[in-house]
Design an enzyme around this catalytic site. Structure first.
Site, PDB file in Angstrom:
ATOM      1  N   ASP A   2      -3.157  52.569 101.317  1.00 32.02           N
ATOM      2  CA  ASP A   2      -2.559  51.651 101.769  1.00 32.02           C
ATOM      3  C   ASP A   2      -1.001  51.857 101.526  1.00 32.02           C
ATOM      4  O   ASP A   2      -0.219  50.761 101.554  1.00 32.02           O
ATOM      5  CB  ASP A   2      -2.931  50.407 101.074  1.00 32.02           C
ATOM      6  CG  ASP A   2      -2.872  50.764  99.712  1.00 32.02           C
ATOM      7  OD1 ASP A   2      -2.644  51.708  98.937  1.00 32.02           O
ATOM      8  OD2 ASP A   2      -3.119  49.613  98.896  1.00 32.02           O
ATOM      9  N   HIS A  35      12.206  77.077 108.978  1.00 31.29           N
ATOM     10  CA  HIS A  35      11.822  75.823 108.690  1.00 31.29           C
ATOM     11  C   HIS A  35      11.376  75.645 107.265  1.00 31.29           C
ATOM     12  O   HIS A  35      10.428  74.861 107.043  1.00 31.29           O
ATOM     13  CB  HIS A  35      11.076  75.063 109.696  1.00 31.29           C
ATOM     14  CG  HIS A  35      11.753  74.858 110.809  1.00 31.29           C
ATOM     15  ND1 HIS A  35      11.207  74.564 112.378  1.00 31.29           N
ATOM     16  CD2 HIS A  35      13.118  74.910 111.236  1.00 31.29           C
ATOM     17  CE1 HIS A  35      12.119  74.390 113.063  1.00 31.29           C
ATOM     18  NE2 HIS A  35      13.356  74.637 112.529  1.00 31.29           N
ATOM     19  N   ASP A  52      20.156  73.571 104.509  1.00 32.52           N
ATOM     20  CA  ASP A  52      20.003  72.865 105.997  1.00 32.52           C
ATOM     21  C   ASP A  52      19.612  71.222 105.668  1.00 32.52           C
ATOM     22  O   ASP A  52      18.389  70.975 105.476  1.00 32.52           O
ATOM     23  CB  ASP A  52      19.065  73.550 107.070  1.00 32.52           C
ATOM     24  CG  ASP A  52      19.432  72.936 108.325  1.00 32.52           C
ATOM     25  OD1 ASP A  52      19.811  71.559 108.531  1.00 32.52           O
ATOM     26  OD2 ASP A  52      18.737  73.817 109.311  1.00 32.52           O
ATOM     27  N   ASP A  80      23.590  67.073 110.876  1.00 35.89           N
ATOM     28  CA  ASP A  80      22.824  68.140 110.784  1.00 35.89           C
ATOM     29  C   ASP A  80      23.678  69.436 110.382  1.00 35.89           C
ATOM     30  O   ASP A  80      24.295  70.068 111.264  1.00 35.89           O
ATOM     31  CB  ASP A  80      21.890  68.546 111.957  1.00 35.89           C
ATOM     32  CG  ASP A  80      20.849  69.961 111.858  1.00 35.89           C
ATOM     33  OD1 ASP A  80      20.807  70.140 110.971  1.00 35.89           O
ATOM     34  OD2 ASP A  80      20.578  69.946 113.038  1.00 35.89           O
ATOM     35  N   HIS A 108      16.782  82.211 116.966  1.00 33.64           N
ATOM     36  CA  HIS A 108      16.756  80.940 117.401  1.00 33.64           C
ATOM     37  C   HIS A 108      17.776  80.913 118.164  1.00 33.64           C
ATOM     38  O   HIS A 108      18.697  81.749 118.474  1.00 33.64           O
ATOM     39  CB  HIS A 108      16.645  79.924 116.483  1.00 33.64           C
ATOM     40  CG  HIS A 108      17.661  79.972 115.247  1.00 33.64           C
ATOM     41  ND1 HIS A 108      19.154  79.746 115.862  1.00 33.64           N
ATOM     42  CD2 HIS A 108      17.788  80.420 114.177  1.00 33.64           C
ATOM     43  CE1 HIS A 108      20.013  80.073 114.485  1.00 33.64           C
ATOM     44  NE2 HIS A 108      19.054  80.359 113.658  1.00 33.64           N
ATOM     45  N   HIS A 127      21.550  72.690 119.637  1.00 34.21           N
ATOM     46  CA  HIS A 127      20.693  71.487 120.377  1.00 34.21           C
ATOM     47  C   HIS A 127      21.625  70.530 120.535  1.00 34.21           C
ATOM     48  O   HIS A 127      22.576  70.200 119.525  1.00 34.21           O
ATOM     49  CB  HIS A 127      19.525  71.376 119.608  1.00 34.21           C
ATOM     50  CG  HIS A 127      19.668  71.205 118.172  1.00 34.21           C
ATOM     51  ND1 HIS A 127      20.044  69.831 117.529  1.00 34.21           N
ATOM     52  CD2 HIS A 127      19.634  72.016 116.987  1.00 34.21           C
ATOM     53  CE1 HIS A 127      20.001  70.051 116.310  1.00 34.21           C
ATOM     54  NE2 HIS A 127      19.861  71.184 115.798  1.00 34.21           N
ATOM     55  N   HIS A 140      17.063  66.795 116.842  1.00 30.58           N
ATOM     56  CA  HIS A 140      17.003  67.465 118.222  1.00 30.58           C
ATOM     57  C   HIS A 140      17.160  66.374 119.440  1.00 30.58           C
ATOM     58  O   HIS A 140      15.855  65.953 119.824  1.00 30.58           O
ATOM     59  CB  HIS A 140      15.842  68.395 118.267  1.00 30.58           C
ATOM     60  CG  HIS A 140      15.833  69.405 117.270  1.00 30.58           C
ATOM     61  ND1 HIS A 140      14.691  70.170 116.783  1.00 30.58           N
ATOM     62  CD2 HIS A 140      16.771  69.912 116.311  1.00 30.58           C
ATOM     63  CE1 HIS A 140      14.885  70.953 115.816  1.00 30.58           C
ATOM     64  NE2 HIS A 140      16.114  70.906 115.495  1.00 30.58           N
ATOM     65  N   GLU A 157      24.896  76.567 115.212  1.00 34.92           N
ATOM     66  CA  GLU A 157      24.224  76.922 114.162  1.00 34.92           C
ATOM     67  C   GLU A 157      23.667  78.524 114.320  1.00 34.92           C
ATOM     68  O   GLU A 157      22.522  78.636 114.224  1.00 34.92           O
ATOM     69  CB  GLU A 157      22.926  76.221 113.739  1.00 34.92           C
ATOM     70  CG  GLU A 157      22.003  75.722 114.979  1.00 34.92           C
ATOM     71  CD  GLU A 157      21.076  74.718 114.520  1.00 34.92           C
ATOM     72  OE1 GLU A 157      20.349  75.271 113.736  1.00 34.92           O
ATOM     73  OE2 GLU A 157      20.733  73.755 115.133  1.00 34.92           O
ATOM     74  N   TYR A 202      19.050  86.739 109.872  1.00 34.75           N
ATOM     75  CA  TYR A 202      18.053  86.751 108.914  1.00 34.75           C
ATOM     76  C   TYR A 202      17.414  88.096 108.663  1.00 34.75           C
ATOM     77  O   TYR A 202      16.740  88.552 109.999  1.00 34.75           O
ATOM     78  CB  TYR A 202      16.893  85.668 109.274  1.00 34.75           C
ATOM     79  CG  TYR A 202      17.400  84.197 109.641  1.00 34.75           C
ATOM     80  CD1 TYR A 202      17.854  83.172 108.887  1.00 34.75           C
ATOM     81  CD2 TYR A 202      17.916  84.145 110.847  1.00 34.75           C
ATOM     82  CE1 TYR A 202      18.479  82.194 109.108  1.00 34.75           C
ATOM     83  CE2 TYR A 202      18.382  82.959 111.535  1.00 34.75           C
ATOM     84  CZ  TYR A 202      18.855  81.952 110.585  1.00 34.75           C
ATOM     85  OH  TYR A 202      19.451  80.843 111.104  1.00 34.75           O
ATOM     86  N   ARG A 246      22.776  81.166 107.613  1.00 35.27           N
ATOM     87  CA  ARG A 246      23.017  80.122 108.726  1.00 35.27           C
ATOM     88  C   ARG A 246      24.282  79.443 108.250  1.00 35.27           C
ATOM     89  O   ARG A 246      24.431  78.907 107.307  1.00 35.27           O
ATOM     90  CB  ARG A 246      21.724  79.334 109.179  1.00 35.27           C
ATOM     91  CG  ARG A 246      21.926  78.441 110.144  1.00 35.27           C
ATOM     92  CD  ARG A 246      20.657  77.910 111.064  1.00 35.27           C
ATOM     93  NE  ARG A 246      20.109  76.824 110.114  1.00 35.27           N
ATOM     94  CZ  ARG A 246      18.619  77.332 109.428  1.00 35.27           C
ATOM     95  NH1 ARG A 246      18.481  78.592 109.585  1.00 35.27           N
ATOM     96  NH2 ARG A 246      18.263  76.537 108.723  1.00 35.27           N
ATOM     97  N   GLU A 274      25.994  75.870 110.131  1.00 30.80           N
ATOM     98  CA  GLU A 274      25.760  74.905 111.245  1.00 30.80           C
ATOM     99  C   GLU A 274      26.696  73.796 111.087  1.00 30.80           C
ATOM    100  O   GLU A 274      26.913  73.166 109.823  1.00 30.80           O
ATOM    101  CB  GLU A 274      24.414  74.369 111.121  1.00 30.80           C
ATOM    102  CG  GLU A 274      23.930  73.294 112.101  1.00 30.80           C
ATOM    103  CD  GLU A 274      22.389  72.836 112.037  1.00 30.80           C
ATOM    104  OE1 GLU A 274      21.809  73.045 110.931  1.00 30.80           O
ATOM    105  OE2 GLU A 274      22.000  72.509 113.068  1.00 30.80           O
TER     106      GLU A 274
HETATM  107  N1  GLY Z   1      17.623  71.109 110.710  1.00 24.14           N
HETATM  108  C1  GLY Z   1      17.064  71.552 112.256  1.00 24.14           C
HETATM  109  C2  GLY Z   1      17.942  72.267 112.665  1.00 24.14           C
HETATM  110  O1  GLY Z   1      19.080  72.820 112.509  1.00 24.14           O
HETATM  111  O2  GLY Z   1      17.688  72.204 114.025  1.00 24.14           O
HETATM  112 MN    MN Z   2      20.388  72.053 113.864  1.00 24.89          MN
HETATM  113 MN    MN Z   3      19.794  71.869 110.679  1.00 26.02          MN
END
Ligand code: GLY
Ligand code: MN
Ligand code: MN
Length: 440
Positions: free
Chosen positions: A39, A243, A260, A271, A350, A354, A361, A384, A388, A406, A408
């Site tokens: 619950d 991720h 991140d 982000d 990647h 985005h 996203h 970003e 890696y 990374r 971003e």
């Molecule tokens: N935090 C997810 C991305 O950077 O797309």
């Molecule tokens: Mn992002």
């Molecule tokens: Mn991110």
């Protein structure tokens, strides 16, 4: 608190209705409450499309838009006031509040929707809805349509066309207004403070979740109800897991930590990713990789301006990263050939960014008519790039393995180029080291 003003929701509904075909109706449900366990509920987060058109923060509600309807174009179905439930769960707007505080022309109890909605749909030619994204609501919609069909012999006219609302609505959401950018700047400001705080707190021996706590502290203190997505706090080899969410490893002297994370303000995301040395000082290898990623991000910013297309920023990062990896001896061969064969994807798998908005996203098409979309003023996106180096990569010298970087930032396209919303957290090697040294 900085938030989207009510007049903006009115403007959005009008803009959407102006694009709908004559004699049509749009129907959108609020997000359902999600159960965490037994619950216990997850923190409620309104559906982004629903929020965009109403600012109405409650579950069990349905927006109905009927352009041209004499008795009011905007109808909201919602929960009724209920002293007993409000004592336990909190205040509700009720139908009066829906009209008084949320600009509905008309409001009805959600419990009456089966009786009322078929009558509102009847006689309209077209129904706009988020078809396919909410199976239960799709089923309800068909039940309401069938109620009308069952009365066809009495002269009732069911609609003949069902249209996905996404195309109109998501294109609107792609262009950020001045009010939206104000909220996004605020989310970015708080997230920058959170990253700075985590950098200052960074010490060998702490856990990843200790730094996550520093982030959460700034998010909540800034008024954010929650992060815009699960924070990634990834130390050492975990930085190579794109991720990573476990956030429970120990921070080790000599390792990098990649964070991140961004908060959400009034349903708008930020982000940000920063990567720094746990002990405050980059090793030569970490610095070499870091400088390539940073240079690739700078190259990407230069490709974000009206009339440049969506993919140009990504292409710029691929160019700089591939050339940089060749220079360090991590890739071998001709840069153009390594790009053509996608050899760089072993290190950079990647895309460079985005759309960013109510969803991290965010919605909006990346291609139009098969071609990359041309950037326009008001579009918000992330930049970003990353490198890696898998801890298991046997093709590179050991000293490089397990390094993940990374960087971003969030930007919005302006007339001149782009505005960086997340400039409040350092990213030059010297600036990060100075900030961390001062905190020791
Ligand atoms: N935090 C997810 C991305 O950077 O797309
Ligand atoms: Mn992002
Ligand atoms: Mn991110």
């Amino acid at each position: 608190m900085i938030h989207i003003p009510r007049a903006e929701y009115t403007r959005r509904r009008k803009a959407l209705m102006a694009q709908m075909e004559p004699n049509s109706i749009a129907i959108l449900p609020a997000a359902a409450v999600a159960i965490r366990n037994r619950d216990v509920e997850h923190v409620y987060r309104q559906d982004s499309d629903f929020q965009y058109l109403s600012g109405f923060p409650e579950p069990q509600a349905v927006i109905v838009l009927m352009p041209g309807r004499q008795h009011g174009e905007y109808v909201l179905f919602c929960r009724e006031r209920n002293a007993e439930r409000e004592l336990w769960d909190g205040l509700r707007a009720g139908t009066e509040g829906a009209i008084r505080d949320f600009g509905a022309d008309d409001a009805f109890p959600i419990t009456d929707i089966d009786d009322i909605l078929p009558g509102l749909i009847e006689g309209r030619d077209r129904v706009y809805s988020a078809m396919g994204s909410n199976a239960e609501f799709d089923r309800h919609l068909m039940e309401w349509i069938n109620v009308i069909r069952s009365k066809a012999h009495l002269g009732a006219q069911p609609p003949n066309e069902f249209v996905a609302l996404d195309h109109l609505l998501h294109d609107m959401r792609l262009y950020k207004s001045a009010a939206e950018l104000k909220v996004m700047r605020e989310a970015a400001r708080i997230s920058c403070a959170a990253h700075v705080r985590a950098m200052q707190a960074s010490r060998a021996g702490l856990h990843e979740f200790s730094l996550e706590a520093e982030l959460d502290y700034e998010f909540r203190k800034g008024g954010a109800k929650m992060p815009a997505y699960g924070s990634i706090v990834a130390a050492g080899r975990n930085s190579c897991i794109l991720h990573y969410q476990q956030n429970d490893a120990v921070l080790k002297d000599g390792d990098l930590v990649l964070i991140d994370a961004g908060c959400e303000i009034d349903c708008y995301a930020s982000d940000i990713t920063r990567t720094w040395p746990v002990n405050g000082k980059f090793s030569p290898e970490q610095k070499a990789i870091y400088e390539i990623v940073l240079a690739s991000q700078e190259a990407a910013f230069a490709q974000i301006a009206p009339d440049k297309h969506w993919n140009q920023a990504h292409e710029a990062t691929v160019q700089v990263i591939t050339a940089g990896l060749v220079k360090l001896g991590l890739l071998h061969g001709d840069v153009d050939e390594l790009i053509a064969s996608e050899a760089y994807k072993a290190f950079y798998m990647h895309r460079a960014g985005h759309w960013l908005g109510m969803d991290v996203h965010d919605v909006g098409e990346y291609k139009v008519g098969g071609e990359w979309r041309v950037l326009e003023v008001g579009m918000a996106l992330t930049v970003e790039p990353g490198i890696y180096i898998s801890p298991d990569n046997q093709n590179v010298a050991k000293k490089w393995r397990g390094i993940g970087v990374r960087i971003e930032d969030d930007v919005v396209v302006t007339k001149q180029g782009c505005e960086i919303l997340t400039g409040g957290v350092p990213k030059a090697v010297a600036d990060i080291e100075a900030l961390m040294a001062a905190a020791r």
